[in-house]
Design an enzyme around this catalytic site. Structure first.
Site, PDB file in Angstrom:
ATOM      1  N   HIS A 190       0.752  -1.140  -0.012  1.00  0.00           N
ATOM      2  CA  HIS A 190      -0.038  -0.018   0.171  1.00  0.00           C
ATOM      3  C   HIS A 190       0.712   1.071   0.047  1.00  0.00           C
ATOM      4  CE1 HIS A 190      -3.355  -2.876   0.679  1.00  0.00           C
ATOM      5  NE2 HIS A 190      -3.838  -2.117  -0.159  1.00  0.00           N
ATOM      6  N   GLU A 432     -11.382 -10.904  -5.948  1.00  0.00           N
ATOM      7  CA  GLU A 432      -9.774 -10.861  -5.554  1.00  0.00           C
ATOM      8  C   GLU A 432      -9.487 -12.264  -5.213  1.00  0.00           C
ATOM      9  OE1 GLU A 432      -8.872  -7.406  -3.054  1.00  0.00           O
ATOM     10  OE2 GLU A 432     -10.733  -7.876  -2.266  1.00  0.00           O
ATOM     11  N   ASP A 456      -4.648  -8.775  -4.987  1.00  0.00           N
ATOM     12  CA  ASP A 456      -4.753  -9.686  -4.342  1.00  0.00           C
ATOM     13  C   ASP A 456      -4.947 -10.970  -5.096  1.00  0.00           C
ATOM     14  OD1 ASP A 456      -4.633  -8.964  -1.437  1.00  0.00           O
ATOM     15  OD2 ASP A 456      -6.192  -7.727  -1.724  1.00  0.00           O
ATOM     16  N   CYS A 503      -9.611  -2.597 -10.549  1.00  0.00           N
ATOM     17  CA  CYS A 503      -8.901  -1.703  -9.913  1.00  0.00           C
ATOM     18  C   CYS A 503      -7.600  -2.060  -9.384  1.00  0.00           C
ATOM     19  CB  CYS A 503      -9.862  -1.167  -8.895  1.00  0.00           C
ATOM     20  SG  CYS A 503     -10.461  -2.488  -7.686  1.00  0.00           S
TER      21      CYS A 503
HETATM   22  C1  PEP Z   1      -6.648  -5.309  -5.152  1.00  0.00           C
HETATM   23  O1  PEP Z   1      -6.268  -6.418  -4.028  1.00  0.00           O
HETATM   24  O2  PEP Z   1      -6.331  -5.535  -6.209  1.00  0.00           O
HETATM   25  C2  PEP Z   1      -7.163  -3.984  -4.597  1.00  0.00           C
HETATM   26  C3  PEP Z   1      -7.414  -3.142  -5.675  1.00  0.00           C
HETATM   27  O3  PEP Z   1      -7.339  -3.824  -3.405  1.00  0.00           O
HETATM   28  P1  PEP Z   1      -6.141  -3.563  -2.270  1.00  0.00           P
HETATM   29  O4  PEP Z   1      -4.923  -3.308  -3.144  1.00  0.00           O
HETATM   30  O5  PEP Z   1      -6.732  -2.334  -1.568  1.00  0.00           O
HETATM   31  O6  PEP Z   1      -6.056  -4.805  -1.350  1.00  0.00           O
HETATM   32 MG    MG Z   2      -7.250  -6.117  -2.319  1.00  0.00          MG
END
Ligand code: PEP
Ligand code: MG
Length: 571
Positions: A190, A432, A456, A503
């Site tokens: 993140h 995911e 994920d 996303c």
């Molecule tokens: C993902 O897992 O691709 C996602 C967009 O969620 P995060 O990165 O917040 O886990």
């Molecule tokens: Mg995720």
């Protein structure tokens, strides 16, 4: 001679600047007998004052960058420093026992921490964390080894750290922090994702940069290909200054596309959306011409503070985002805590495998009071724009049905009290988890849309922790296994007349974009800074060519083979 390191390019761009090491000093203390009590008390008083001043600065910075609620935690810290129960007990211990103040502070604060931690009351329990933090700061001054805080940086630097937590990253001030380099982390950790939305060039996962870089040394960060050069030669400096200029020129070209629609070379339209973490990211969304918000990660509202955000606070944040997007779609994801995003105040037990544990929707379905508060805030905000709701980490249809049941109950209760709620809110899920991709056909009958979370989905499909740089070679978005799962999801949604977005970071990846166009992805959601380059790339591709490309790619054996194929034909 210069020293080169190869890591993972986490956020595009080039930075050249001075090293600033961010690390925790060694604060171990031993008991010592002292002869001059007054000197010791004076040292304590000075350290208290220095700590207060620092906390005021951090508080102001946090307020500017993240808002009042996040700054409140530092007001609480300042109060602890003025609490006579704590500070007088320390002074008394020094004069009664004639011992060094560092040791007295450690003993007394440890006792307070134990006492608060053992209390039933949640609020009191949280005070333990405040005392621990604050005493560490005072102790660091007593020992003359100050703790550096990101918020206190006031000159242009490049941060070098073992790792940056998401809340560290949230405090970065772009004016001063030109780039950062870490030992650990991957492209989808993140802090890497946040560096992209803040447009700070970054390289993560160098494994060993902290063994070499010293404060004040010159360092070059190439966030495009993951190269880091410590103490560059004159030639290297010239080369990277040139690259930096070219990159800035390229950005100016892209900027001309800001008001354009996103269309392939043969006129097929797709939607380019932005991922955001807080309403503060809205400027980036607008400056980069996003057509929607495809992922609002609401967990940042819950982080960097010491209690849950209220329904009202959440309502205001969601309302601001939908209003500012003026009718454009805004997909808001419900709380996705866990993995590398922790909420210390929830006091959850440590887990062996946090990414496989009690996180996201699993936690929300159990702590349903917390979940219902968020759902009510979302439903209320829906009256102000084009809000869509998305549940994270759905593994089974039962989980989706239960989450939706809570949502419907809250909708009914709001309507009964006369509160306005839109009646056509689309409800979707993140895909995911491989089980959900495989079951997409069944899910597509019940959800309004899918958004594929490849960060994920790839970690779970390849069984490779997204935070662990040792296995980062298994982050393989072009692996035919992943492409097949993505295909299954898109095809299943289209069969039911639904849409699929993506996303995860793959959606903004130059090699992946032609493949995803070929697979028929409807919405691409990415860091705002990737939108204009993606729009420019999509305009150069014919949909039919992308379809032929992906048919071939699905027959190949490895991720590298797919990458080569795309590069040959499209890059
Ligand atoms: C993902 O897992 O691709 C996602 C967009 O969620 P995060 O990165 O917040 O886990
Ligand atoms: Mg995720």
């Amino acid at each position: 001679m210069s020293n080169k390191f190869i890591g993972i390019g986490a956020s595009a761009g080039y930075a050249i600047g001075k090293v600033f090491r961010l690390e925790d000093p060694d604060l171990t203390v031993e008991k010592q007998n002292i002869s001059d009590v007054d000197d010791e008390i004076k040292l304590f008083n000075q350290s208290l004052e220095q700590s207060k001043k620092e906390l005021e600065i951090i508080k102001e910075k946090t307020k500017d960058q993240l808002g009042d609620e996040h700054a409140e935690i530092f007001s609480a810290h300042i109060l602890v420093l003025s609490d006579p129960e704590l500070v007088d007990t320390i002074r008394k211990k020094v004069s009664d026992e004639k011992i060094n103040v560092a040791y007295a502070l450690k003993e007394v604060s440890d006792q307070f921490v134990i006492m608060f931690e053992s209390m039933e009351n949640e609020y009191m329990k949280e005070r333990a964390a405040d005392i621990r933090d604050v005493s560490k700061r005072v102790l660091s001054h007593i020992l003359g080894k100050p703790i550096v805080s990101i918020a206190e940086i006031n000159e242009e630097v490049i941060i070098i750290a073992e790792d940056l937590t998401p809340s560290d990253t949230a405090q970065l001030d772009k004016k001063f922090v030109q780039g950062f380099v870490t030992d650990i982390g991957g492209r989808t950790s993140h802090s890497a994702i946040m560096s992209r939305s803040m447009e700070i060039p970054a390289v993560v996962g160098t494994k060993k940069i902290t063994d070499h870089a010293k404060n004040g040394e010159i360092i070059v960060v190439d966030g495009n290909d993951g190269t880091v050069i410590l103490n560059p030669t004159e030639e290297e400096l010239t080369e990277y200054k040139q690259k930096q200029n070219q990159f800035n020129e390229q950005k100016k070209e892209w900027a001309k596309l800001v008001n354009d629609k996103t269309k392939t070379n043969d006129g097929i339209q797709v939607e380019l959306a932005a991922n955001i973490g807080t309403p503060n990211d809205l400027d980036g969304v607008k400056n980069n011409g996003a057509e929607a918000i495809g992922l609002y990660r609401t967990e940042f509202l819950y982080m960097g503070r010491d209690e849950l955000p209220t329904e009202e606070e959440q309502f205001e944040a969601y309302k601001k985002v939908v209003e500012e997007m003026e009718g454009k779609p805004v997909v808001i994801r419900t709380l996705d805590i866990g993995g590398d995003k922790e909420l210390p105040y929830l006091d959850l037990p440590k887990e062996m495998n946090p990414f496989l544990g009690f996180r996201a929707i699993r936690l929300c379905l159990e702590k349903d009071d917390m979940f219902r508060t968020q759902l009510r805030a979302l439903l209320r905000a829906s009256a102000y724009g084009n809000l869509k709701i998305m549940f994270p980490m759905i593994a089974t249809l039962e989980e989706f049905r239960e989450a939706k049941k809570f949502l419907e109950e809250e909708r009914q209760s709001l309507l009964n009290s006369g509160v306005e709620v839109r009646n056509d809110i689309e409800i979707g899920i993140m895909v995911e988890i491989p089980s959900t991709a495989v079951m997409a056909g069944q899910f597509a009958k019940e959800v309004d849309f899918f958004s594929i979370g490849t960060n994920d989905l790839i970690q779970y499909t390849m069984a490779a922790d997204r935070m662990n740089e040792r296995v980062s070679y298994l982050y393989q978005p072009y692996n035919p296994a992943i492409l097949n799962l993505v295909k299954m999801v898109i095809d299943a949604s289209h069969k039911e007349g639904k849409w699929t977005g993506m996303c995860g970071e793959m959606a903004g990846d130059t090699v992946a974009i032609p493949l995803l166009l070929g697979l028929g992805l409807d919405e691409f959601s990415m860091s705002a800074t990737s939108i204009l380059p993606a729009r420019s790339q999509i305009a150069s591709i014919k949909k039919g060519d992308a379809e032929k490309l992906v048919t071939k790619a699905l027959q190949l054996n490895t991720s590298d083979e797919v990458k080569e194929l795309v590069e040959e034909q499209f890059l």
